[in-house]
Design a protein around this motif. Structure first.
Motif, mmCIF file in Angstrom:
data_model
loop_
_atom_site.group_PDB
_atom_site.id
_atom_site.type_symbol
_atom_site.label_atom_id
_atom_site.label_comp_id
_atom_site.label_asym_id
_atom_site.label_seq_id
_atom_site.Cartn_x
_atom_site.Cartn_y
_atom_site.Cartn_z
ATOM 1 N N PRO A 55 7.632 4.021 33.308
ATOM 2 C CA PRO A 55 6.200 3.550 33.965
ATOM 3 C C PRO A 55 6.567 2.034 33.980
ATOM 4 N N ASP A 56 5.996 1.508 35.078
ATOM 5 C CA ASP A 56 5.647 -0.024 35.094
ATOM 6 C C ASP A 56 4.390 -0.519 34.692
ATOM 7 N N ASP A 57 4.247 -1.843 34.826
ATOM 8 C CA ASP A 57 2.920 -2.402 34.158
ATOM 9 C C ASP A 57 1.789 -1.803 34.800
ATOM 10 N N LEU A 58 1.891 -1.834 36.289
ATOM 11 C CA LEU A 58 0.821 -1.272 37.129
ATOM 12 C C LEU A 58 0.379 0.319 37.007
ATOM 13 N N ASP A 59 1.529 1.173 36.643
ATOM 14 C CA ASP A 59 1.521 2.614 36.644
ATOM 15 C C ASP A 59 0.530 2.505 34.968
ATOM 16 N N ARG A 60 0.919 1.777 34.074
ATOM 17 C CA ARG A 60 0.155 1.874 32.705
ATOM 18 C C ARG A 60 -1.224 1.393 32.801
ATOM 19 N N LYS A 61 -1.535 0.312 33.624
ATOM 20 C CA LYS A 61 -2.797 -0.084 33.660
ATOM 21 C C LYS A 61 -3.645 1.045 34.587
ATOM 22 N N LEU A 62 -3.161 1.576 35.487
ATOM 23 C CA LEU A 62 -3.884 2.411 36.459
ATOM 24 C C LEU A 62 -4.239 3.804 35.607
ATOM 25 N N ALA A 63 -3.262 4.432 34.714
ATOM 26 C CA ALA A 63 -3.275 5.564 34.158
ATOM 27 C C ALA A 63 -4.469 5.214 32.993
ATOM 28 N N THR A 64 -4.398 4.075 32.312
ATOM 29 C CA THR A 64 -5.590 3.602 31.447
ATOM 30 C C THR A 64 -6.779 3.776 31.880
ATOM 31 N N ALA A 65 -6.916 3.108 33.000
ATOM 32 C CA ALA A 65 -8.340 2.845 33.782
ATOM 33 C C ALA A 65 -8.793 4.012 34.492
ATOM 34 N N PHE A 66 -7.992 4.760 34.961
ATOM 35 C CA PHE A 66 -8.431 5.951 35.770
ATOM 36 C C PHE A 66 -7.876 7.170 34.972
ATOM 37 N N ASP A 67 -7.926 7.565 33.566
ATOM 38 C CA ASP A 67 -7.285 8.679 33.260
ATOM 39 C C ASP A 67 -7.784 10.155 33.934
ATOM 40 N N GLY A 68 -6.886 10.700 34.146
ATOM 41 C CA GLY A 68 -7.363 12.072 34.749
ATOM 42 C C GLY A 68 -7.328 12.062 36.264
ATOM 43 N N LYS A 69 -7.418 10.691 36.897
ATOM 44 C CA LYS A 69 -7.543 10.831 38.355
ATOM 45 C C LYS A 69 -6.309 10.194 39.063
ATOM 46 N N VAL A 70 -5.101 10.102 38.334
ATOM 47 C CA VAL A 70 -3.964 9.842 39.023
ATOM 48 C C VAL A 70 -2.833 10.775 38.740
ATOM 49 N N VAL A 71 -1.881 10.654 39.609
ATOM 50 C CA VAL A 71 -0.641 11.705 39.475
ATOM 51 C C VAL A 71 0.631 10.881 39.966
ATOM 52 N N ARG A 72 1.397 11.340 39.423
ATOM 53 C CA ARG A 72 3.040 10.929 39.988
ATOM 54 C C ARG A 72 3.334 11.118 41.297
ATOM 55 N N LYS A 73 3.460 10.303 42.005
ATOM 56 C CA LYS A 73 3.636 10.649 43.570
ATOM 57 C C LYS A 73 5.036 11.248 44.001
ATOM 58 N N ASP A 74 5.983 11.017 42.929
ATOM 59 C CA ASP A 74 7.350 11.613 43.178
ATOM 60 C C ASP A 74 7.468 12.940 42.747
ATOM 61 N N LEU A 75 6.542 13.631 41.956
ATOM 62 C CA LEU A 75 6.482 15.002 41.669
ATOM 63 C C LEU A 75 5.647 15.647 42.904
ATOM 64 N N LEU A 76 4.878 14.935 43.635
ATOM 65 C CA LEU A 76 4.292 15.562 44.883
ATOM 66 C C LEU A 76 5.306 15.583 45.862
ATOM 67 N N HIS A 77 6.293 14.640 46.095
ATOM 68 C CA HIS A 77 7.207 14.589 47.082
ATOM 69 C C HIS A 77 8.305 15.707 46.609
ATOM 70 N N LEU B 75 -1.916 20.506 46.182
ATOM 71 C CA LEU B 75 -0.727 20.348 45.109
ATOM 72 C C LEU B 75 -1.084 19.365 44.095
ATOM 73 N N GLU B 76 -1.853 18.078 44.429
ATOM 74 C CA GLU B 76 -2.050 17.190 43.358
ATOM 75 C C GLU B 76 -2.986 17.567 42.479
ATOM 76 N N PHE B 77 -3.852 18.764 42.777
ATOM 77 C CA PHE B 77 -5.041 19.227 41.816
ATOM 78 C C PHE B 77 -4.097 20.006 40.869
ATOM 79 N N LEU B 78 -3.097 20.745 41.191
ATOM 80 C CA LEU B 78 -2.225 21.441 40.262
ATOM 81 C C LEU B 78 -1.476 20.624 39.377
ATOM 82 N N LEU B 79 -0.877 19.562 40.258
ATOM 83 C CA LEU B 79 -0.011 18.710 39.350
ATOM 84 C C LEU B 79 -1.065 17.924 38.196
ATOM 85 N N ALA B 80 -2.165 17.444 38.655
ATOM 86 C CA ALA B 80 -2.844 16.750 37.523
ATOM 87 C C ALA B 80 -3.170 17.881 36.393
ATOM 88 N N ARG B 81 -3.298 19.274 36.610
ATOM 89 C CA ARG B 81 -3.602 20.068 35.565
ATOM 90 C C ARG B 81 -2.423 20.608 34.871
#
Length: 710
Positions: free
Chosen positions: A5-27, A40-46
């Motif tokens: 994770p980079d700084d923006l990843d950590r910042k986003l995951a902290t501010a919007f916990d449960g509302k984000v997903v790693r896009k490489d998993l989606l790809h 797919l993102e609904f299932l990945l987030a779960r």
């Protein structure tokens, strides 16, 4: 390469916990399945809410297991219904529509892939989820078998849990945004749509943000024309469940605006954005449709016996067949060239922004992000909320200062584009003066591109005030130019002869389309010279004038949406049979009576190409297939084709799963559902029972591409 994770990843995951997903998993998972992104993102987030590689791998396996167990794939409807009848009930992931059927005086649910339109459903489900009645809703739905023989239905909904968000907290969204700078937030938005911002220039980033404008600004009219393969239609087909994409075909006032017979509003009343893909192929047979479109694009309302007001934006995307350099240096052609002839100057004048699609990068994995972004449905809800609930027009009007040549529709278009940028990038506050100036400059350029083309088409000076400008914070007037036409005299100072009336100009100028386009980094070595019409016609033979060249065949990738009409085997396949002698179709589901009938219709479409002499069907069967009936039906078809000098060969492949049509001229056509993408007619005595181009469709993707040379 292991994810870090980079700084923006950590910042986003902290501010919007449960509302984000790693896009490489989606790809990774998207490539192997035809499931909508937000499902797919609904299932990945779960299952994949972790950065631990072992937990991620276990989560990915859980997602795949869930899809295998619960997602109904196209053509698996019969097996899914059998499973419910055998087990008593089963939970599925499917898109659910609820329709009120007047003759039954009750509501029925329709499950798309489960392929049943008469499923009983309790009032509480559609009362609590309005979208079930307005375009449908993806959900985890438990379907149960009805044991009561006297009831007029076989299945009923026992439980339903929406996959798409049912509630959205805009204040919480704004609170999270406050912790990011403007540039950080722009990168978050781009990562959320699957792009890696570090691979994009600042200008291209603005282009991608502008693509989102119709999804967040009400009654916003947008156009993007450019090369194929730049993802123009993706934002409207997969990014937001509040957007609908019309892929070619016929646009009618009943479908788009208002059905006078049924007294029902059309698509503009149910969607935030109505987008038209391949706009050059749009057919408008009723002039009244265009007039209503003009009224609606002007102010979001129209009258059809009743006054209708709606918020829907309109987006038009399509392809340019000539290079931009050819067009801007030509007295004959303009950047509106692909539009249908019915899109006159009055329609064009209503476009707020023309995005230069030729500046967008081609779709490539190098531009895909492997980092965190918002769950698509969460960001789509944020955009939907702002389109419906927020208005930044007054704020922009107080702050913006435009130049002398900006006229009424110019001003409105520029302001609405700036409003969209504010909603996307500053939902919780105001930009700095420098940021605001960037948005204004971009908006003025987008509107100037529209006006330049209208000025080029018009034979008088009605649209000649093209030097649009704004007043900077320092009080200086800044004239904005479009990069492609800044030094193009043919665009900036067009001749005032009638270039669109009278005898048509043969497509011999400017340069031949087959010539390589000049590099964007350098001007063309020789300026385009346009000869007078009389010279061109004198030098052309009668055959050249009377027999224009057949249009070039191009790759296509589009989605046929649930409920669409205007599609048939003939409209999809026939154009690509030019010169073909043999057609091979692989489809494992040519078994049931209606599936064989579909194959007969397919053969009827194929033999309209006079060169075709052989059709090969590769299919399969299962234990429930009546082989005797199937063989008899195919033999009858084989005999009737022989009478037309066309040979039908049938082969069985028990391991066949994919569906595709291969033509011996090199073209391949993949239809996600194979031939079985039509809904069963409500009545065999109604419209669409015989002419399948009038029959409603199920949702499926269509990919048409040229096979690489061996």
């Amino acid at each position: 390469m292991e994810y870090s994770p980079d700084d923006l990843d950590r910042k986003l995951a902290t501010a919007f916990d449960g509302k984000v997903v790693r896009k490489d998993l989606l790809h990774r998972i998207k490539k192997g399945t035809n499931v909508p992104t937000f499902v797919l993102e609904f299932l990945l987030a779960r299952y994949c809410a972790s950065d631990d590689p072992a937990e991620i791998q276990a989560g990915m396996e859980a997602v795949l297991d869930t899809l295998n167990e619960n997602y109904v794939r196209p053509n698996d409807a019969n097996a899914a219904q059998s499973r419910v009848a055998t087990k008593g009930k089963h939970r599925f992931i499917d898109k659910v529509h609820v329709n009120y059927v007047e003759k039954d005086r009750r509501h029925w649910a329709a499950l798309e892939n489960f392929d049943s339109r008469r499923v009983a459903i309790g009032e509480k489900y559609y009362r609590d989820n309005d979208r079930l009645l307005q375009g449908g809703l993806w959900a985890e739905v438990t379907v149960a078998f009805n044991e009561v023989e006297d009831d007029k239905y076989t299945f009923y909904v026992e439980d339903l849990r929406p996959i798409q968000l049912s509630r959205f907290d805009f204040d919480r969204y704004c609170e999270g945004r406050a912790g990011f700078t403007r540039d950080e937030w722009m990168d978050v938005i781009l990562r959320s749509v699957g792009l890696e911002p570090s691979k994009l220039s600042a200008r291209v980033k603005f282009h991608y943000i502008a693509r989102l404008a119709p999804l967040i600004e009400a009654n916003y009219n947008f156009i993007e024309l450019g090369p194929r393969g730049t993802g123009k239609s993706y934002f409207f087909s997969e990014f937001s469940p509040y957007s609908t994409l019309i892929s070619g075909g016929q646009a009618t006032k009943a479908v788009l605006f208002y059905n006078s017979q049924r007294h029902k509003i059309g698509l503009v009343g149910f969607w935030d954005t109505v987008a038209f893909d391949e706009v050059g192929g749009l057919k408008v047979k009723d002039p009244d449709t265009i007039q209503i479109m003009k009224d609606f694009m002007a102010n979001g309302r129209f009258s059809r016996g009743v006054e209708v007001i709606a918020d829907a934006s309109m987006a038009f995307v399509g392809n340019l067949d000539l290079s931009v350099d050819q067009i801007v240096h030509s007295e004959v052609y303009d950047l509106f060239q692909p539009l249908p002839k019915e899109f006159d100057l009055a329609v064009q004048d209503r476009f707020a922004c023309y995005l230069p699609g030729w500046e967008m990068p081609k779709n490539s994995s190098e531009f895909l992000t492997s980092r965190y972004g918002f769950i698509t449905d969460y960001l789509a809800e944020a955009f939907h909320h702002q389109l419906k609930q927020t208005n930044r027009y007054e704020e922009v009007s107080k702050r913006i200062k435009l130049g002398r040549e900006v006229e009424g529709r110019d001003e409105k278009g520029v302001k609405k584009t700036v409003c969209a940028f504010l909603k996307i990038l500053h939902p919780n506050g105001s930009p700095t003066d420098a940021e605001f100036e960037e948005y204004v400059a971009y908006a003025v350029e987008g509107r100037r591109r529209v006006k330049e083309q209208m000025n080029k088409r018009k034979t008088d000076d009605e649209y000649a005030r093209i030097n649009l400008s704004y007043i900077s914070a320092t009080g200086q007037e800044v004239v904005v130019f479009c990069p492609e036409s800044r030094n193009a005299t043919a665009t900036l100072e067009p001749s005032r002869r009638s270039i669109h009336g009278g005898a048509p100009v043969p497509s011999l100028v400017p340069a031949e389309p087959t010539a390589p386009a000049p590099s964007p980094a350098a001007p063309p070595a020789v300026a385009t010279v346009v000869e007078p019409e009389s010279t061109l016609l004198a030098s052309a033979t009668p055959q050249e004038i009377a027999m224009p060249a057949e249009p070039e065949l191009t790759e296509q990738h589009f989605t046929i949406h649930y409920g669409d009409t205007g599609h048939s085997y003939e409209s999809i396949v026939l154009p690509y049979l030019r010169g073909a002698r043999s057609v091979t179709i692989e489809d494992p589901y040519i078994r049931a009576t209606h599936q064989v009938q579909n194959f007969v219709r397919f053969c009827e479409a194929v033999i309209k190409a006079p060169s075709v002499r052989n059709i090969m069907l590769i299919t399969s069967y299962d234990d429930t297939t009546n082989l005797q009936d199937l063989t008899s039906r195919l033999d009858e078809l084989k005999q009737s084709l022989l009478e037309l000098d066309v040979a039908l060969d049938v082969k069985v492949n028990e391991n066949l799963h994919d569906r595709e049509i291969r033509i011996d001229n090199g073209w391949t056509i993949k239809i996600g559902r194979g031939l079985d993408f039509f809904q069963k007619p409500d009545s065999w005595f109604g419209v669409g029972a015989n002419d399948i181009s009038l029959r409603r469709c199920l949702e499926t993707k269509v990919d048409i591409f040229k096979a690489p040379a061996a």
